[in-house]
Motif scaffolding. Structure first.
Motif, mmCIF file in Angstrom:
data_model
loop_
_atom_site.group_PDB
_atom_site.id
_atom_site.type_symbol
_atom_site.label_atom_id
_atom_site.label_comp_id
_atom_site.label_asym_id
_atom_site.label_seq_id
_atom_site.Cartn_x
_atom_site.Cartn_y
_atom_site.Cartn_z
ATOM 1 N N ASP A 1 45.140 34.282 44.512
ATOM 2 C CA ASP A 1 45.622 35.016 45.765
ATOM 3 C C ASP A 1 45.220 34.222 46.899
ATOM 4 O OD1 ASP A 1 46.562 36.631 47.684
ATOM 5 O OD2 ASP A 1 45.663 38.581 46.753
ATOM 6 N N ARG B 1 56.954 43.043 55.110
ATOM 7 C CA ARG B 1 57.068 43.084 53.582
ATOM 8 C C ARG B 1 57.514 41.549 52.965
ATOM 9 N NH1 ARG B 1 53.285 43.950 53.018
ATOM 10 N NH2 ARG B 1 53.456 44.423 50.754
ATOM 11 N N ILE C 1 46.286 34.300 50.125
ATOM 12 C CA ILE C 1 47.068 34.730 51.497
ATOM 13 C C ILE C 1 46.253 34.574 52.641
ATOM 14 C CG2 ILE C 1 48.265 36.459 50.209
ATOM 15 C CD1 ILE C 1 46.819 38.579 51.793
ATOM 16 N N TYR C 2 44.798 34.334 52.708
ATOM 17 C CA TYR C 2 44.114 33.850 53.625
ATOM 18 C C TYR C 2 43.686 32.641 53.987
ATOM 19 C CZ TYR C 2 43.005 39.166 53.644
ATOM 20 O OH TYR C 2 43.409 40.328 53.561
ATOM 21 N N GLY D 1 56.053 40.724 49.735
ATOM 22 C CA GLY D 1 54.508 40.705 50.071
ATOM 23 C C GLY D 1 53.868 40.277 48.961
ATOM 24 N N ALA D 2 52.520 39.855 49.076
ATOM 25 C CA ALA D 2 51.752 39.293 47.946
ATOM 26 C C ALA D 2 51.497 40.464 47.007
ATOM 27 C CB ALA D 2 50.512 38.530 48.469
ATOM 28 N N ARG D 3 51.306 41.672 47.390
ATOM 29 C CA ARG D 3 51.127 42.649 46.641
ATOM 30 C C ARG D 3 51.942 42.962 45.226
ATOM 31 N NH1 ARG D 3 48.397 47.920 46.633
ATOM 32 N NH2 ARG D 3 47.346 47.679 48.683
ATOM 33 N N TRP E 1 39.475 42.810 46.140
ATOM 34 C CA TRP E 1 40.563 43.732 46.952
ATOM 35 C C TRP E 1 40.858 44.539 45.441
ATOM 36 C CZ3 TRP E 1 46.402 42.688 46.387
ATOM 37 C CH2 TRP E 1 47.121 43.474 47.128
ATOM 38 N N SER F 1 52.162 38.208 55.835
ATOM 39 C CA SER F 1 51.423 39.463 56.456
ATOM 40 C C SER F 1 50.441 39.216 57.397
ATOM 41 C CB SER F 1 50.793 40.138 55.264
ATOM 42 O OG SER F 1 51.912 40.903 54.432
ATOM 43 N N LYS F 2 49.464 38.301 56.797
ATOM 44 C CA LYS F 2 48.166 37.716 57.510
ATOM 45 C C LYS F 2 48.458 36.587 58.558
ATOM 46 C CE LYS F 2 46.490 40.777 54.829
ATOM 47 N NZ LYS F 2 46.009 41.972 55.107
ATOM 48 N N ASN G 1 40.590 34.787 44.487
ATOM 49 C CA ASN G 1 40.923 35.084 45.739
ATOM 50 C C ASN G 1 39.837 34.520 46.944
ATOM 51 O OD1 ASN G 1 40.366 38.045 47.850
ATOM 52 N ND2 ASN G 1 42.078 36.534 47.959
ATOM 53 N N ASN H 1 38.722 38.456 50.088
ATOM 54 C CA ASN H 1 38.473 39.801 50.858
ATOM 55 C C ASN H 1 37.798 40.601 49.849
ATOM 56 O OD1 ASN H 1 38.987 42.513 51.609
ATOM 57 N ND2 ASN H 1 41.214 42.450 51.144
ATOM 58 N N TYR I 1 37.221 39.336 57.771
ATOM 59 C CA TYR I 1 36.387 40.688 57.427
ATOM 60 C C TYR I 1 34.739 40.280 57.531
ATOM 61 C CZ TYR I 1 40.721 41.817 55.373
ATOM 62 O OH TYR I 1 42.321 41.964 55.295
ATOM 63 N N TYR J 1 44.023 44.619 42.331
ATOM 64 C CA TYR J 1 43.953 43.657 40.987
ATOM 65 C C TYR J 1 43.601 44.858 40.138
ATOM 66 C CZ TYR J 1 43.126 39.921 44.408
ATOM 67 O OH TYR J 1 43.342 39.191 45.582
ATOM 68 N N SER K 1 51.627 34.954 51.556
ATOM 69 C CA SER K 1 52.428 35.955 52.130
ATOM 70 C C SER K 1 52.370 35.709 53.813
ATOM 71 C CB SER K 1 51.284 37.152 52.079
ATOM 72 O OG SER K 1 51.695 38.041 53.148
HETATM 73 N N1 PMP Z 1 45.814 40.026 48.682
HETATM 74 C C1 PMP Z 1 44.821 40.493 49.411
HETATM 75 C C2 PMP Z 1 43.585 39.620 48.973
HETATM 76 C C3 PMP Z 1 44.889 41.246 50.601
HETATM 77 O O1 PMP Z 1 43.814 41.581 51.261
HETATM 78 C C4 PMP Z 1 46.213 41.859 50.623
HETATM 79 C C5 PMP Z 1 46.250 42.753 51.869
HETATM 80 N N2 PMP Z 1 45.228 43.369 52.529
HETATM 81 C C6 PMP Z 1 47.300 41.630 50.097
HETATM 82 C C7 PMP Z 1 47.222 40.569 49.142
HETATM 83 C C8 PMP Z 1 48.646 42.118 50.293
HETATM 84 O O2 PMP Z 1 49.382 41.507 51.061
HETATM 85 P P1 PMP Z 1 50.946 41.813 51.478
HETATM 86 O O3 PMP Z 1 50.917 42.394 52.573
HETATM 87 O O4 PMP Z 1 51.605 40.521 51.498
HETATM 88 O O5 PMP Z 1 51.401 42.491 50.380
#
Ligand code: PMP
Length: 453
Positions: free
Chosen positions: A281, A319, A283-284, A177-179, A203, A310-311, A249, A253, A393, A206, A308
């Protein structure tokens, strides 16, 4: 004779250390008292202007006593972070609301989740097939910490195809995951006492990763009135010798903002000039409805890009994500990943690899339709917000300011979860709603919200 001198100095240093500890205790107790007042008054924990005053005071004192101000400012950063830690225990984020909502669901209550960024789409259908193949392929062993070599090659090819870059697999590292990519980057590249710039609202992870690693966050606030665009001079003015990274980012988000190209160019220029890491970041990125430019396209060797599944592929619980950076940085990040988790689950890597090129444009289209519907409802409700350029969002506030931490608690009792603005910085009047459910459920949720405003 020399030994006696050494002993004397050791006794002195011991006394000074013990005295500093007593002072630290007194300082922490005062910070706690301040925290109680801030909490009662609904004030945010961090106060940038007050911190700036302290910084100036420390610099002046260093001049007077002829002491290295860099060391002193790092020490101040440690103290400021300690204050933030003791004052932050009460604050609500979308995660705390999500966990509370889950608890209520276990007790049998029905909750409409407008707080969480988790698309309700199914992952691509070939995920099912891939998962059934991993057993026969023997993909259940330990593997390289950077990720499956064939997956990293595919990720590099994919990136070059869509982002017009010229990277290779040595620039890519698979993460759970990006987290975790964000955590690895902040924890590895920065040292305690260093500073990291975060453009807010942001988010929360960070900030939390930074605090966890003893790093001071310098927040650059943006406003709805300024279309969530950061002021370049403000970014420049908070850079000092301890500043090591800026986090970007976009699409953002929680606001959905994409920066105008010229503004993003200027930020990258500042980072280059001051030799800062850029943690971007992205991911979107595939949920962009306006022109968007990856930080990769600047070919800046100190940038780290998180991506990621994820989205984009609706694979939140799998993950799986990845990082793109210079070979040198990837090497450094790999060491911490190896230390923490050996390698990312290979069955999941294999599954993600096979779904990388799956067509997910329907998800993007659906998300856009939902956002358009939410915008329409928000306008009817006379909420204040700007139309998101991407992501999933809407970050809005009511005409007459309300405390959204209280609102989100109250709404839970009525079966709706929203994300209070305080979790994204000092934005207590705002709240974030996600377009991650079908339109009918979104309307139901918004109807309940309407009755509580
Ligand atoms: N970066 C941002 C800006 C997010 O909003 C989120 C999840 N809400 C993540 C990273 C986490 O992504 P991942 O599920 O890939 O860990």
């Amino acid at each position: 004779m020399k030994m006696t001198e050494l002993e004397e100095l050791r006794t002195k240093i011991q006394e000074v250390t013990i005295e500093m500890l007593s002072l630290l205790k007194t300082r922490t107790e005062i910070a706690q008292e301040i925290g109680k007042i801030k909490n009662k008054e609904g004030m945010s924990v961090s106060d940038e202007s007050r911190e700036d005053e302290l910084r100036e005071l420390v610099k002046k004192q260093c001049q007077e006593i002829n002491f290295n101000s860099n060391t002193a400012l790092k020490f101040l950063n440690f103290l400021l972070n300690e204050s933030v830690k003791v004052q932050s225990s009460e604050s609500k984020t979308h995660l705390s609301i999500f966990l509370k909502a889950k608890e209520l669901e276990r007790e049998g209550k029905k909750i409409i989740h407008l707080e969480v960024g988790e698309p309700n789409f199914q992952p691509p259908i070939n995920v099912k097939k891939s998962l059934s193949e991993v057993y026969d392929k023997g993909l259940g062993k330990y593997g390289p910490a950077k990720g499956l070599p064939e997956f990293r090659i595919k990720l590099a090819e994919f990136t070059n195809k869509y982002f017009e870059t010229k990277i290779n697999s040595e620039n890519v590292m698979v993460t759970p995951g990006a987290r975790f990519g964000v955590f690895l980057s902040i924890t590895t590249l920065l040292d305690p006492g260093d500073e990291m710039i975060v453009i807010e609202p942001a988010w929360p992870a960070y900030r939390h990763c930074a605090i966890n690693a003893g790093i001071k966050v310098r927040s650059v606030k943006t406003t709805l009135e300024n279309k969530w665009e950061p002021d370049i001079d403000e970014i420049s003015s908070c850079i000092n010798d301890n500043t090591k990274m800026i986090v970007l980012n976009y699409p953002n988000n929680p606001t959905g903002k994409i920066l105008p190209k010229t503004l993003q160019d200027k930020i990258v220029e500042i980072a280059r000039k001051h030799d800062l890491y850029i943690l971007s970041d992205e991911i979107y990125s595939n949920y962009s409805n306006e022109e968007w430019k990856s930080v990769l396209s600047y070919d800046y060797e100190k940038s780290i890009i998180t991506q990621s599944f994820s989205k984009s592929h609706s694979m939140t619980g799998y993950r799986i994500g990845y990082l793109i950076s210079s070979e040198k940085i990837i090497e450094r990040l790999t060491k911490l990943q190896a230390l923490c988790l050996t390698n990312v689950s290979e069955p999941i890597q294999y599954t993600a690899m096979n779904s990388l090129e799956e067509d997910v444009t329907d998800n993007v289209k659906t998300m856009d339709e939902r956002l358009t519907k939410l915008e329409e409802i928000c306008k009817e409700m006379e909420l204040e917000f700007i139309k998101p350029d991407g992501a999933m969002y809407i970050f809005a506030r009511t005409k007459n300011p309300i405390n959204t931490s209280e609102l989100s608690e109250k709404l839970l009792e009525h079966g709706v979860a929203i994300a209070p603005g305080i979790g994204f910085g000092d934005y207590n009047e705002f709240f974030r709603i996600s377009a991650c459910l079908d339109i009918k459920t979104l309307i139901q949720g918004m109807d309940i919200l309407k009755t509580r405003l």
